[in-house]
Design a protein around this motif. Structure first.
Motif, short mmCIF file in Angstrom:
data_model
loop_
_atom_site.label_atom_id
_atom_site.label_comp_id
_atom_site.label_asym_id
_atom_site.label_seq_id
_atom_site.Cartn_x
_atom_site.Cartn_y
_atom_site.Cartn_z
N VAL A 1 0.84 -1.20 0.00
CA VAL A 1 0.00 0.00 0.00
C VAL A 1 0.87 1.25 0.00
CG1 VAL A 1 -1.63 1.34 1.39
CG2 VAL A 1 -1.98 -1.10 1.07
N ASN A 2 1.91 1.21 0.82
CA ASN A 2 2.82 2.37 0.88
C ASN A 2 3.39 2.69 -0.49
OD1 ASN A 2 2.35 2.24 3.57
ND2 ASN A 2 4.32 1.33 4.11
N LYS A 3 3.79 1.61 -1.17
CA LYS A 3 4.37 1.82 -2.51
C LYS A 3 3.34 2.40 -3.46
CE LYS A 3 7.87 -1.79 -2.49
NZ LYS A 3 8.22 -3.12 -3.00
N GLN A 4 2.13 1.88 -3.38
CA GLN A 4 1.09 2.38 -4.29
C GLN A 4 0.77 3.84 -4.01
OE1 GLN A 4 -2.44 0.05 -4.83
NE2 GLN A 4 -1.35 -1.85 -4.34
N VAL A 5 0.63 4.16 -2.72
CA VAL A 5 0.33 5.56 -2.37
C VAL A 5 1.46 6.47 -2.83
CG1 VAL A 5 0.03 7.17 -0.44
CG2 VAL A 5 -1.13 4.97 -0.42
N ALA A 6 2.69 6.04 -2.55
CA ALA A 6 3.85 6.86 -2.92
C ALA A 6 3.90 7.05 -4.43
CB ALA A 6 5.13 6.20 -2.41
N SER A 7 3.67 5.96 -5.15
CA SER A 7 3.75 6.04 -6.61
C SER A 7 2.66 6.97 -7.16
CB SER A 7 3.60 4.63 -7.17
OG SER A 7 3.38 4.67 -8.54
N LYS A 8 1.45 6.80 -6.66
CA LYS A 8 0.34 7.60 -7.20
C LYS A 8 0.49 9.08 -6.83
CE LYS A 8 -2.86 3.72 -6.79
NZ LYS A 8 -2.90 3.27 -8.17
N LEU A 9 0.86 9.31 -5.59
CA LEU A 9 1.01 10.72 -5.18
C LEU A 9 2.13 11.40 -5.95
CD1 LEU A 9 0.43 10.71 -1.32
CD2 LEU A 9 -0.89 11.93 -3.03
N SER A 10 3.22 10.67 -6.16
CA SER A 10 4.33 11.25 -6.92
C SER A 10 3.88 11.57 -8.34
CB SER A 10 5.51 10.29 -6.96
OG SER A 10 5.99 10.09 -5.68
N GLN A 11 3.09 10.66 -8.89
CA GLN A 11 2.60 10.87 -10.25
C GLN A 11 1.67 12.09 -10.30
OE1 GLN A 11 1.27 7.09 -11.69
NE2 GLN A 11 0.70 7.92 -13.70
N ILE A 12 0.79 12.18 -9.30
CA ILE A 12 -0.12 13.34 -9.26
C ILE A 12 0.67 14.63 -9.06
CG2 ILE A 12 -1.96 14.41 -7.90
CD1 ILE A 12 -2.96 11.55 -7.30
N GLN A 13 1.66 14.53 -8.19
CA GLN A 13 2.50 15.70 -7.93
C GLN A 13 3.18 16.18 -9.20
OE1 GLN A 13 3.19 18.30 -6.14
NE2 GLN A 13 4.23 17.43 -4.38
N ALA A 14 3.62 15.23 -10.01
CA ALA A 14 4.35 15.60 -11.22
C ALA A 14 3.42 16.11 -12.31
CB ALA A 14 5.15 14.39 -11.71
N GLN A 15 2.26 15.47 -12.46
CA GLN A 15 1.40 15.81 -13.60
C GLN A 15 0.20 16.67 -13.22
OE1 GLN A 15 0.20 11.98 -15.03
NE2 GLN A 15 2.29 11.32 -15.52
N GLY A 16 -0.17 16.65 -11.96
CA GLY A 16 -1.42 17.28 -11.54
C GLY A 16 -1.48 18.79 -11.71
N PRO A 17 -0.50 19.55 -11.19
CA PRO A 17 -0.63 21.00 -11.24
C PRO A 17 -0.89 21.55 -12.64
CG PRO A 17 1.12 20.39 -9.75
CD PRO A 17 0.67 19.13 -10.40
N SER A 18 -0.24 20.98 -13.65
CA SER A 18 -0.45 21.51 -15.00
C SER A 18 -1.84 21.18 -15.52
CB SER A 18 0.61 20.94 -15.95
OG SER A 18 0.46 19.55 -16.04
N ALA A 19 -2.50 20.18 -14.92
CA ALA A 19 -3.85 19.82 -15.34
C ALA A 19 -4.90 20.40 -14.39
CB ALA A 19 -3.98 18.29 -15.38
N GLY A 20 -4.49 21.34 -13.58
CA GLY A 20 -5.46 22.00 -12.71
C GLY A 20 -5.73 21.26 -11.43
N VAL A 21 -4.82 20.41 -11.01
CA VAL A 21 -4.98 19.73 -9.73
C VAL A 21 -4.07 20.45 -8.71
CG1 VAL A 21 -4.69 17.60 -8.44
CG2 VAL A 21 -5.51 17.53 -10.79
N ILE A 22 -4.69 21.01 -7.72
CA ILE A 22 -3.93 21.71 -6.68
C ILE A 22 -3.72 20.73 -5.53
CG2 ILE A 22 -3.90 23.69 -5.11
CD1 ILE A 22 -6.17 24.83 -7.00
N ILE A 23 -2.50 20.60 -5.11
CA ILE A 23 -2.22 19.68 -4.00
C ILE A 23 -1.80 20.50 -2.80
CG2 ILE A 23 -0.82 17.72 -3.25
CD1 ILE A 23 -0.32 17.27 -6.31
N VAL A 24 -2.45 20.25 -1.70
CA VAL A 24 -2.07 20.89 -0.44
C VAL A 24 -1.72 19.79 0.55
CG1 VAL A 24 -2.83 22.34 1.47
CG2 VAL A 24 -3.57 22.87 -0.85
N GLY A 25 -0.48 19.74 0.95
CA GLY A 25 -0.04 18.72 1.90
C GLY A 25 0.40 19.37 3.19
N ALA A 26 -0.03 18.79 4.29
CA ALA A 26 0.38 19.31 5.60
C ALA A 26 1.06 18.20 6.37
CB ALA A 26 -0.82 19.83 6.36
#
Lengths: 690, 90
Positions: free
Chosen positions: A463-488
């Motif tokens: 699960v850790n690997k999946q979460v890490a992989s998906k979040l990294s992918q979102i982090q890399a591709q998301g902002p340019s597609a209008g996905v704002i990520i806020v992490g605390a």
């Protein structure tokens, strides 16, 4: 030309004798002193806004003074004046008697007696008698005059008596009170303000070891004159350090500089000047600006906002508004607990919530009630890491949410690539497209992850690997597609091991904007702000501690400057009020989805491979078809209530996961290894991407 | 009770005396009565003549005022002695 005629031209040849050292004085150029000139018109009176603000401030202050003194007058000032006025009357009488009796001569007469000088004593006594006679007559006249006035007052109207008392009592009270006990206390406390000048600045820098006043090449110079800042909150000046010294040296010596300036460390601000690494701007605030609260958020007006406009985050050390543009960025917020981290993240989420076209996903790893009201508008709401009454399957929900975000990114890019140039001129999402009902996939998404590090540290490594992989992918591709990520996060470092650690660091390092409130130590500050920020002098562990400093932090990466921001305040009731309004906006716009719309997002769709993967226990490498069917029927009855071992075997094998025999107790049964399920999932993802 | 009253009376007298020594430190010389001189009739001559001498010398000891006519009171002398000791100490 002969060889002898050729003169040597090599510079080793001595052309002249070495001159004898001279003992005569060496004159240097006289350096003219740079005079400080006071501005003709003060900075706060140079604009209409400044004049208006100054007048408003003074009128407010004066009105407040009047009000305070009016309240104090009958309860404090009149009794005190009566008491000290009586004291003053007796004091005046005593002084007159002393004057009459020539009290100042006592010491002379006593001195004569001490020295047995009876002649001087007699002379002094004779003089005293004469003076006392004269002064006694004067005082008798005064007494008669006073008595006449009293008699006169007894026959005049009462208001005259009041007027006389009003005129006479204040001077008598002032005369009677001790010097250190004021009757009229100030209504507005004027704080100690340190006005700096060039001498004080030089003293501070030299004492801090940043230069030497007697060595010409180690002197501090001022490229600009000292002035007040625009908001009239402090003094500022440009400073050139000696050659070889940098801003970092000044920042390291900030405490010493503050000591030299005789102010607190939090009143001193050193900011880089772009013209030279040895030049910086010194700003000394009159008061500790970070201790002044900036008040509640303007979101409380509950009007719709647009995420395409910058949000009002707070005010900086000079009381100037700090705005944060949310689009195309991801924001990391880091701090110790109880320092304002969640409030800041929630403030951003509240702003996005008031834009009805923004889809919000909240993953609350902290499992606190702070985020609960976000359910009113959230598309997905994940609570904690373990099944709990508020979220029966948080990890499953999180993975599904991340998958949904990834799918959204893919769709946005697909749709944008097919749009004509007139609709999408730059190939990017625009405000018009994000609100166009013809393109329901083109929306801005906000993914808020509170204490996101917990999702990298679950008990299941897979699960850790999946979460890490998906979040990294979102982090890399998301902002340019209008996905704002806020992490605390409290401590975004040292999480996981191997791939998880690598992916976590990648996820953390890709945050474009960082907001660091008070951190526990320098390492955490560097993890939040990044190493570059520390080298520029921003260390969140050096932020002040105390209740009044909650919500104060460095905003790094949002603009060229790195302001120290005091964030606007929105507590739990405020958040609830804003979110209720946000929900109404969304209902009107028809954009309420997911959890907020009452949909059961947990089991929105059926994914056999994922579901099989989810029922494996931690450390379990193989499972029989029989047991697999039983677990799936029990845990996901909405999809697999009547599942048999034959049916699940057929479905899994159809998805290219090979079966294998294994031991279950004393029986040997057919089943599926975990490895085959993971490979099938990966294979499907690769095929899907291609 | 009587002893206490006597003590109170003595204290009052002492205080009054000290205050008077502070207020009027000088008094007439007890030897010459404030005149500063002593006079006597010259003997052995037909025409009598008064002869004067200053209030000093062995005949006036220890009460002589050296011709001043005024002398510090006893209480004031003690006062001054203590004051001198205090000044030296400070």
């Amino acid at each position: 030309m002969t060889a002898e005629s050729i003169q040597p031209t090599h510079y080793d040849v001595e052309l002249d004798d070495e001159p004898a050292p001279s003992r005569s004085p060496v004159f240097v150029d006289v350096v003219a002193k740079v005079h400080e000139v006071a501005p003709i018109i003060p900075a706060n009176l140079r604009s209409i806004d400044g004049i208006r603000a100054t007048v408003k401030r003074n009128v407010t202050l004066t009105a407040r003074r009047f009000a305070v003194h009016a309240v104090r007058l009958p309860f404090t000032y009149v009794p005190l004046a009566a008491f000290w006025g009586t004291v003053g009357l007796f004091k005046l009488l005593g002084r007159q008697i002393a004057w009459w009796w020539l009290a100042e001569q006592y010491s002379l007469r006593q001195h004569a007696a001490n020295t047995n000088d009876w002649v001087a004593f007699e002379k002094l006594l004779k003089t005293a008698r004469a003076v006392r006679l004269y002064r006694g007559i004067v005082l008798a006249g005064e007494l008669l005059a006073t008595a006449a006035v009293v008699v006169l007052l007894s026959v005049t109207p009462g208001w005259v008596m009041v007027l006389v008392v009003v005129c006479v009592l204040p001077p008598l009270a002032r005369y009677g009170r001790p010097v250190d006990r004021r009757i009229v206390r100030p209504a507005v406390v004027v704080n100690r303000v340190r006005r700096i000048n060039s001498d004080i600045v030089l003293r501070a820098y030299y004492r801090a070891g940043l230069g030497h006043p007697d060595k010409p090449d180690e002197q501090i110079t001022f490229p600009s004159t000292m002035s007040r800042d625009r908001a009239d909150t402090g003094s500022e000046v440009l400073i050139d350090l000696p050659y070889g010294k940098t801003l970092m040296d000044a920042i390291k010596a900030k405490s010493a500089i503050a000591s030299g300036l005789d102010v607190t460390e939090y009143q001193v601000f050193l900011t880089r000047d772009k013209s030279s690494v040895r030049r910086h701007k010194l700003f000394v605030a009159d008061h500790d600006p970070l201790a002044i609260p900036v008040g509640r958020t303007d979101l409380l007006d509950c009007k719709p906002r647009s995420v395409w406009r910058p949000m009002r985050l707070g005010r900086d050390e000079r009381n100037e508004l700090v705005e944060l543009y949310l689009l195309w960025v991801s924001i990391l917020i880091g701090a110790q607990p109880r320092k304002g981290k969640t409030f800041t993240a929630r403030l951003i989420a509240l702003y996005a919530a008031l834009d009805p076209w923004v889809r919000i996903i909240v993953a609350d790893g902290k499992q606190s009630p702070d985020w609960d009201k976000m359910r009113l508008v959230a598309h997905r709401f994940i609570v904690g890491t373990h099944p709990n009454p508020r979220d029966p399957d948080p990890i499953g929900n999180l993975l599904a949410a991340l998958d949904e975000v990834l799918e959204h990114i893919r769709k946005v890019n697909d749709v944008l690539s097919q749009l004509p140039v007139d609709l999408c001129p730059e190939g990017k999402l625009t405000e018009q497209l994000a609100r166009d009902p013809r393109f329901p996939d083109l929306r801005v998404w906000l993914l808020v992850a509170e204490e996101f590090q917990v999702y990298f540290e679950t008990e299941d490594q897979e699960v850790n690997k999946q979460v890490a992989s998906k979040l990294s992918q979102i982090q890399a591709q998301g902002p340019s597609a209008g996905v704002i990520i806020v992490g605390a996060s409290q401590k975004p470092s040292g999480i996981g091991a191997g791939d998880v650690s690598r992916l976590f660091n990648r996820f953390r390092d890709n945050f474009a904007v960082r907001f660091a409130l008070r951190c526990g130590n320098r390492d955490v500050s560097m993890a939040v702000l990044g190493g570059d920020a520390y080298s520029e002098g921003y260390d969140a562990s050096a932020l002040p501690v105390g209740d009044e400093y909650r919500g104060v932090g460095y905003l790094y990466g949002a603009a060229d400057a790195t302001p120290t921001v005091r964030t606007f305040f929105a507590d739990h009731p405020d958040a609830e009020k804003i979110l209720k309004a946000a929900r109404q906006h969304r209902e009107r716009a028809g954009t309420l989805t997911g959890v907020a719309a009452g949909e059961d997002m947990a089991r929105e769709y059926r994914d056999v491979l994922r579901d099989v993967r989810d029922v494996f226990y931690a450390g379990e490498a193989w499972i029989s078809w029989e047991q697999l069917a039983g677990r799936m029927a029990e845990q996901m009855p909405e999809h697999y209530a009547d599942l048999t071992k034959e049916a699940i075997s057929a479905q899994v094998r159809a998805l290219k996961a090979k079966e294998k025999k294994g031991r279950e107790g004393e029986r040997t049964l057919w089943g599926v290894p975990l490895e085959q399920v993971d490979q099938a999932i990966q294979r499907r993802e690769i095929e899907g991407q291609s | 009770m009587t002893g206490l009253a006597w003590a109170a009376l003595a204290a009052a007298v002492a205080v009054t005396y000290v205050a008077s020594c502070w207020w009027w430190p000088f008094t007439d010389c007890g030897c010459c009565g404030g005149r500063g001189t002593h006079a006597r009739e010259q003997k052995g001559k037909t025409k009598r003549k008064r002869v004067f001498r200053d209030c000093r010398g062995w005949r006036c000891w220890p009460r002589g005022c050296r011709g001043a006519g005024r002398k510090l009171r006893i209480g004031r002398r003690i006062w001054n002695r203590f004051a001198a000791v205090r000044d030296r100490a400070s």
